[in-house]
Structure formats: structure tokens, C-alpha cells
Design a protein around this motif. Structure first.
Motif, PDB file in Angstrom:
ATOM      1  N   ASN A 105       0.840  -1.202   0.000  1.00 34.87           N
ATOM      2  CA  ASN A 105       0.000   0.000   0.000  1.00 34.87           C
ATOM      3  C   ASN A 105       0.875   1.252   0.000  1.00 34.87           C
ATOM      4  OD1 ASN A 105      -2.087   1.836   0.183  1.00 34.87           O
ATOM      5  ND2 ASN A 105      -2.297   1.609   2.388  1.00 34.87           N
ATOM      6  N   THR A 106       1.387   1.569  -1.183  1.00 31.30           N
ATOM      7  CA  THR A 106       2.221   2.764  -1.320  1.00 31.30           C
ATOM      8  C   THR A 106       1.622   3.731  -2.342  1.00 31.30           C
ATOM      9  OG1 THR A 106       3.567   1.586  -2.949  1.00 31.30           O
ATOM     10  CG2 THR A 106       4.373   1.606  -0.672  1.00 31.30           C
ATOM     11  N   GLY A 107       0.498   3.338  -2.948  1.00 30.77           N
ATOM     12  CA  GLY A 107      -0.106   4.173  -3.990  1.00 30.77           C
ATOM     13  C   GLY A 107      -1.377   4.856  -3.522  1.00 30.77           C
ATOM     14  N   THR A 108      -2.317   5.016  -4.445  1.00 32.94           N
ATOM     15  CA  THR A 108      -3.578   5.696  -4.135  1.00 32.94           C
ATOM     16  C   THR A 108      -4.568   4.723  -3.512  1.00 32.94           C
ATOM     17  OG1 THR A 108      -4.563   5.156  -6.278  1.00 32.94           O
ATOM     18  CG2 THR A 108      -3.259   7.204  -6.151  1.00 32.94           C
ATOM     19  N   ARG A 109      -5.630   5.287  -2.944  1.00 36.22           N
ATOM     20  CA  ARG A 109      -6.706   4.458  -2.375  1.00 36.22           C
ATOM     21  C   ARG A 109      -7.355   3.607  -3.472  1.00 36.22           C
ATOM     22  NH1 ARG A 109     -10.250   4.839   2.499  1.00 36.22           N
ATOM     23  NH2 ARG A 109      -8.647   6.164   3.358  1.00 36.22           N
ATOM     24  N   GLU A 110      -7.458   4.181  -4.679  1.00 34.13           N
ATOM     25  CA  GLU A 110      -8.072   3.455  -5.800  1.00 34.13           C
ATOM     26  C   GLU A 110      -7.221   2.252  -6.201  1.00 34.13           C
ATOM     27  OE1 GLU A 110      -9.773   7.210  -5.294  1.00 34.13           O
ATOM     28  OE2 GLU A 110      -7.659   6.839  -5.734  1.00 34.13           O
ATOM     29  N   GLN A 111      -5.903   2.443  -6.199  1.00 35.57           N
ATOM     30  CA  GLN A 111      -5.006   1.331  -6.523  1.00 35.57           C
ATOM     31  C   GLN A 111      -5.109   0.224  -5.472  1.00 35.57           C
ATOM     32  OE1 GLN A 111      -1.473   3.787  -6.742  1.00 35.57           O
ATOM     33  NE2 GLN A 111      -1.275   3.515  -8.954  1.00 35.57           N
ATOM     34  N   LEU A 112      -5.222   0.634  -4.228  1.00 33.40           N
ATOM     35  CA  LEU A 112      -5.359  -0.342  -3.132  1.00 33.40           C
ATOM     36  C   LEU A 112      -6.649  -1.125  -3.289  1.00 33.40           C
ATOM     37  CD1 LEU A 112      -4.321  -1.501  -0.438  1.00 33.40           C
ATOM     38  CD2 LEU A 112      -5.516   0.360   0.732  1.00 33.40           C
ATOM     39  N   SER A 113      -7.733  -0.431  -3.587  1.00 32.12           N
ATOM     40  CA  SER A 113      -9.039  -1.065  -3.750  1.00 32.12           C
ATOM     41  C   SER A 113      -9.014  -2.072  -4.905  1.00 32.12           C
ATOM     42  CB  SER A 113     -10.095   0.020  -4.016  1.00 32.12           C
ATOM     43  OG  SER A 113     -11.371  -0.496  -3.849  1.00 32.12           O
ATOM     44  N   ALA A 114      -8.370  -1.705  -6.007  1.00 27.30           N
ATOM     45  CA  ALA A 114      -8.275  -2.608  -7.167  1.00 27.30           C
ATOM     46  C   ALA A 114      -7.487  -3.863  -6.814  1.00 27.30           C
ATOM     47  CB  ALA A 114      -7.631  -1.876  -8.340  1.00 27.30           C
TER      48      ALA A 114
END
Length: 200
Positions: free
Chosen positions: A176-185
Motif C-alpha cells: 500500500n504505497t499508492g492511491t486508495r483506488e489502486q489499493l481497492s483494485a
């Protein structure tokens, strides 16, 4: 029988966001932070034992646990933290087992437990998911988002298992180093693997 998934991660790693997404996708979540609060409610055996071990100073005038006072004691003293865990961990485990039985035989039960590795509970899970973030990013989130001092933040990180210990327990690692959207995907991908027959 329900699939037992362990979900863990260091403080401010994003584990709660992952847990919320898994719940939205249909998982039954057993939240160990909530269990930890339930087992020390007024009148509970665990709260009585905490008062005996740590003194009346950790109990509020209303008879509830004074978390900041207890935290100040145990996060500065590894031996005191071990004593606290010896009181709370067995009670939490019992309550978690009770909640898992209530969840029924089908579906996916996620044990959302920041201390999964420390409690030795990873081995009891079919799959262990670890949410990982570099320590500097954890610190930035704790200081910036939670208003903690850097010293307090470092003490909280030091009180948990090391990043290497946690990651070694992982069947699935979510960075989890990116955006919330990337985490959700990424969580959606993991969920697909969990629900497909034959998925690990």
C-alpha cells in the motif's frame, strides 16, 4: 466450512481500508480491535486482572479502562506489554472463536488482527494477507493523519512485529504505497482469488 483468512499489517499500513473493502465484497469481518475493547468492558474478568497488575491509575472514575494511561505504561515497557497481552490475548481468542461459529459454515471469514503474527494466530488461517507499507510512510501517516508525535509513532511501530516478521507470514502481500483506488483494485484481485474454487 468457512475459509479462515488472516488479515494483518503494521499500524497505519492501510489494513482497515483493506478490511472495509473485503466487507463490502461480502466477507464476514472479525475485528480484533473491537474484540480488544469488548474484553475489557466494565465487569469483565480481563479488566479486573488489568487493574490488579497495573493499578487503579489505569481505570477511569467511571470504571472503564483508561487507554491512554495504560498505553503510556505498556508501550514504554516491553515486559509490561507482555503482561497485558497475557491477560487480553486469551480472552480475545475465545471471543473470536465464538464470532466465527456465528458466521456459519459457508463464505469467507476475515480475522482482521493487527497482532496476528504476535499472537501466533497465522498458522490457524487458511490464507494470510499482509498489508505492507514502508516504515517512513507509516510514520508520515501517523504524524500527519493521526496527530501523533514522532516518538510515540516510533514506539507503536517498535511494539509490533517487525515488517520482515509480518511479511514472512504472508500468503498474499498487498503493498500500500499508492492511491486508495489502486489499493481497492488490488483487494478486488485478491478477493477473486479467494472465492474462485481451487484458489489458495
Amino acid at each position: 466450512m468457512a475459509r479462515r483468512v488472516g488479515l494483518t499489517g503494521g499500524i497505519a499500513s492501510g489494513k482497515s481500508t483493506v478490511s472495509a473493502r473485503l466487507a463490502a465484497l461480502g466477507a464476514t469481518i472479525i475485528d480484533y480491535d473491537r474484540l480488544a475493547r469488548e474484553v475489557v468492558e466494565p465487569g469483565s474478568p480481563a479488566l479486573d486482572l488489568i487493574a490488579q497488575r497495573f493499578g487503579a491509575g489505569v481505570i477511569t472514575p467511571e470504571g472503564t479502562l483508561d487507554r491512554p494511561a495504560l498505553g503510556a505504561l505498556v508501550f514504554a515497557d516491553p515486559a509490561a506489554l507482555k503482561d497485558l497481552e497475557a491477560i487480553t490475548h486469551p480472552a480475545i481468542r475465545d471471543l473470536a472463536a465464538e464470532r466465527e461459529q456465528q458466521a456459519g459454515p459457508d463464505g469467507i471469514v476475515v480475522h482482521d488482527n493487527p497482532l496476528l503474527v504476535e499472537m501466533g494466530a497465522a498458522a490457524a488461517c487458511d490464507v494470510v494477507i499482509v498489508v505492507d507499507a514502508p516504515e517512513e510512510l507509516q510514520l508520515a501517516r501517523m504524524v500527519g493523519d493521526r496527530g501523533m508525535s514522532e516518538a510515540d509513532a516510533r514506539a507503536r511501530i517498535a511494539a509490533q512485529a517487525s515488517r520482515d516478521q509480518r511479511n514472512a507470514a504472508a500468503d498474499v502481500l498487498i503493498e500500500n504505497t499508492g492511491t486508495r483506488e489502486q489499493l481497492s483494485a488490488r483487494v478486488d484481485e485478491v478477493w477473486k482469488d479467494l472465492v474462485e474454487p481451487g484458489a489458495r
